[in-house]
Design an enzyme around this catalytic site. Sequence first.
Site, PDB file in Angstrom:
ATOM      1  N   HIS A   1      36.595  24.371   8.878  1.00  0.00           N
ATOM      2  CA  HIS A   1      36.701  23.279   7.898  1.00  0.00           C
ATOM      3  C   HIS A   1      37.433  22.125   8.561  1.00  0.00           C
ATOM      4  O   HIS A   1      38.630  22.192   8.806  1.00  0.00           O
ATOM      5  CB  HIS A   1      37.451  23.755   6.655  1.00  0.00           C
TER       6      HIS A   1
ATOM      7  N   ASP B   1      38.598  18.492   8.376  1.00  0.00           N
ATOM      8  CA  ASP B   1      38.850  17.317   7.537  1.00  0.00           C
ATOM      9  C   ASP B   1      38.626  16.036   8.325  1.00  0.00           C
ATOM     10  O   ASP B   1      39.172  15.877   9.419  1.00  0.00           O
ATOM     11  CB  ASP B   1      40.295  17.343   7.026  1.00  0.00           C
TER      12      ASP B   1
ATOM     13  N   ASP C   1      36.512  22.672  -0.130  1.00  0.00           N
ATOM     14  CA  ASP C   1      37.905  22.242  -0.294  1.00  0.00           C
ATOM     15  C   ASP C   1      38.187  21.265  -1.436  1.00  0.00           C
ATOM     16  O   ASP C   1      39.298  21.249  -1.951  1.00  0.00           O
ATOM     17  CB  ASP C   1      38.428  21.660   1.031  1.00  0.00           C
TER      18      ASP C   1
ATOM     19  N   HIS D   1      37.577  13.992   1.237  1.00  0.00           N
ATOM     20  CA  HIS D   1      38.438  14.479   0.150  1.00  0.00           C
ATOM     21  C   HIS D   1      39.935  14.365   0.438  1.00  0.00           C
ATOM     22  O   HIS D   1      40.742  14.779  -0.406  1.00  0.00           O
ATOM     23  CB  HIS D   1      38.051  15.911  -0.265  1.00  0.00           C
TER      24      HIS D   1
HETATM   25 ZN   LIG Z   1      39.736  19.705   3.465  1.00  0.00          ZN
END
Ligand SMILES: [Zn+2]
Length: 989
Positions: free
Chosen positions: A56, A58, A180, A430
């Site tokens: 994951h 970001d 997420d 996000h």
């Molecule tokens: Zn995230």
Amino acid sequence: MAAGTLQLAVALLSLLGGALSFPLGQETKHTATCGYESCHATKPNMLNVHLVPHTHDDVGWLKTVDQYYYGDRNDIQHAGVQYILDSVVDQLLKNPDRRFIYVETAFFYRWWKQQSSGMQQTVKQLVNEGRLEFVNGGWCMSDEATTHYSAVIDQMTMGLRFLNETFGACGRPRVAWHIDPFGHAREHASMFAQMGYDGFFFGRLDYQDRTHRMIHKEQELLWRASDSLTPPVADLFTGILPNGYNPPDGFCWDQSCDDPPIRDDPDLEDYNVDDVVNRFLVIANSQATVYKTNHIIMTMGSDFQYENANLWYKNLDKLIHYVNALQANGSKVNVLYSTPSCYLQELHRANLTWSLKTDDFFPYADSAHDFWTGYFTSRPALKRYERISNSNLQTCNQLEVLGGPASRKGPFGEGDSETMKKAMAVAQHHDAVSGTEKQHVANDYARRLANGWQHCQVLVSNSLAALSGSSAERIYCDNLNISVCPLTESSKKFSVNVYNPLARPVTWPVRLPVNGSAYTVSDATGKAVDCQVVPVSKATREVRRNRGFAVNELVFQVQAPPLGYSTYSVSLRQEGPPPTSTQHRTPTVLQNKFLRVTFDPDTGLLSSLSNLETKQSIKLTQNFYWYNASDGNNSQSIQPSGAYIFRPNSSTPFIISQTAKTETIQTSVVQEVRQWFAPWVSQVVRLYADSRALELEWTVGPLPIDDSLGKEVITRLDTSIKTSEIFYTDSNGREVLQRKKDFRPTWNLKQSEPIAGNYYPINSRAYIKDDVDQLTVVTDRSQGGGSIHNGSLEIMLHRRLLYDDVRGVGEPLNETSHIFPEGLVVRGRLLLSLNPPPVAADAHRPLAQEVVLQPLLTFTDGDLSLNTQLEFSGLQAALPPNVHLLTLTQWDKESVLLRLEHQFQSWESKVNSQPVTVNLQKLFSTLEVLGVSELNLSANQWKDEMIRFHWKPQTDNDPLLKTFEDPSTWEVTLRPMEIRTFLLRVSRR
Ligand SMILES: [Zn+2]
Ligand SMILES: *[C@@H]1O[C@H](CO)[C@@H](O)[C@H](O)[C@H]1NC(C)=O
Ligand SMILES: *[C@@H]1O[C@H](CO)[C@@H](O)[C@H](O)[C@H]1NC(C)=O
């Protein structure tokens, strides 16, 4: 590493330990197919455990997107995406059974550009064989609460386009993956369905909702994400992952984890295979009890994992081997490398019916006092900047099309829209527009947007030069909200070009900082326009600091044609009436043709609002309050308020002031009551002559913290409307959802946070209503809000907090800047309209679009040359009021991408909720449409090739897609809430 070396490595590996390294009991299919056909075989009479190796990544959070890519600033967080992709590709080549999914195209794109063509070929091969699979595939994994649908569609389009152009059909993700984001919006589900995804997986939902769904085996469901689109257009199969997006306890084999590796040599110490296998079987069997089929999914990865992918894969290979080896002894558990789409395919094959959901997944709480409703408002200045940037980008895109090739390369140099497109795409992440990033990362997002706008400005100047025939320098004034514009402050004669990105004409108030006291303004035909000069307010002088020096503002209303501009000229008059002065008497009433507002003479607060056309009137008081943010020192829970979480210490907010000091200005163009509540809270209640909406311009900050109390500032509207504890909020700026206090539609809520647990994202509007009156508030950015009392609507405007809320960001949300070292000051607007409920949408739909896509003003000093074209429209005629032109952007040399949208819900309006037909050939004034093809919403698949899995709801007569025919090739019909995407081949007339 070159591909040849890797082949060798594979050979070596199999020589050394083939039987152990490669899972048994699985055919090692090695066919050149991607997608569902590349999935490993499963066993129908066993529990199949789908292991999904994933990372994951970001697109900015504790570090900037570039720092994450390179692995810079590992002192903040150890994370380097380039190494993850290097390492994963390496490891995938070592065993054809292995699988990996990749999600964030912003990172993949950066990596891909830097690879040799040999490596690119190798990666294509992995993609073609389904060993590396893209899921979601947007530029980022967007936030769902605070993003506007227009920007989400754009960022998805950008990521998916790169994947299609690089990998063709095998690069097209089948599954949407939002593991997420902190709560899930219905409009996102609707968009994903229309983008052609077969299913959607996420990780976070309210803890009570999760428990309820586990008991009822409803963690997999069918989401019907629109109340207007005909099913199954907006139906999306939705799966909730078992463990967020993390591996099960004890099975994390990343370099960032401490779980024991599989020690499988009986000759060495600490042999633990039996222990690992037993623990795994317990977890798998227990997980199977809360899902419906004999397939379960496990996410084997987490934040920025797989930087040294060997650790993960070596242990996963062994896990698969040893767990499956027990099948010989009668074990009924089958483990395999898989992907979300392979798992989804098995759920689809199961041919079951699924519970139907029609609401959304807001708000999100991870325990009783931990509601993630603060980020709906966190970083309000960034949220507004992101929204303006979207408006500017759409204008830039449109002008690139309308101005032709001269826009990119013209008298002002080389401009482009890509820089801004990328900056906007990154800002949808996000932890970006959500406000949950570290301060230096928030600064980086803002800097990217500013840089993107610089590139667009060149393009816009070139385009306007081409369209108007004047190459006079164009000046941009991006700080008009605080009355700063060096040109208008000093010039004696200048012109204003007003570009309107909407497909219908607009009337728009313009306020320019000036130092003269009388001006003449004339429109494109030379006709004089009513204009007034009013003094700059004290609040504005304070917030602009020494960035500008205007004493007055010149106010007039402009009209701009659809998708076009109109030019106004302004000259200083030698003589004229003095500026209108402010009156200190207490105001009683402001009134124009449409609205009347009254004030309480004792308090200076609003007291009523009336619509003179519909002859309706409500009591309305409005004031400002602050919640004392919990500092974590509390008997019920130690949770403080922070960037993510809203947790007031008390359900009763403090009033900032019972009364407002007021000043009034009344002119023929605008009437204002300037209210002063405290040194850090002021407001202008403003009514323009031609407006059906009342403007509340609030200025809040710096929030004082010398009392060591974190503050969350709200404004509250208290009305005589009988709301029965119900209010309404929009989802991502589109469809509206009903909210009821202390209530969730799908489970019995135990409310533990009476304020924070009743907050919802307000993306573009909220309203309260009864049978007679509907009060709609249109916002200029995403904010959080709730309706806690009957007839009341509160909106959180600004927050300043002293503690981190322990969700990872590691900083208190305490924004300062070099201009505001004592704390940010934020200014924004709320637009109020009062209407009977059956016609309210006819007012708030166009009003909200005007705020989202606002006119762009550009200035030229002095006289324009005589042959300058002062007015232009890119359309042959305005589009009907229910049609919104959502996208017009250059796609490649010959074609442009067009999105048309029906902007009303099916039940919203007698007049406007009707189907409407638009003729594409009669659309543009300067472009001839030679050909048209329709695409899916994300423009990565032809519409007629979009075939999705069909899922059956439990409670439904299973309506089948009604197929509608367009009247002809060129005439397209839009039904309520429909967005249609076209690629148009065009030539310039
Ligand atoms: Zn995230
Ligand atoms: C799916 O189930 C339905 C009954 O609900 C049945 O009629 C149909 O044949 C099944 N389809 C398959 C492919 O098994
Ligand atoms: C996808 O990309 C291919 C080239 O890889 C291109 O030919 C095709 O038109 C693209 N599809 C769409 C829907 O744009």
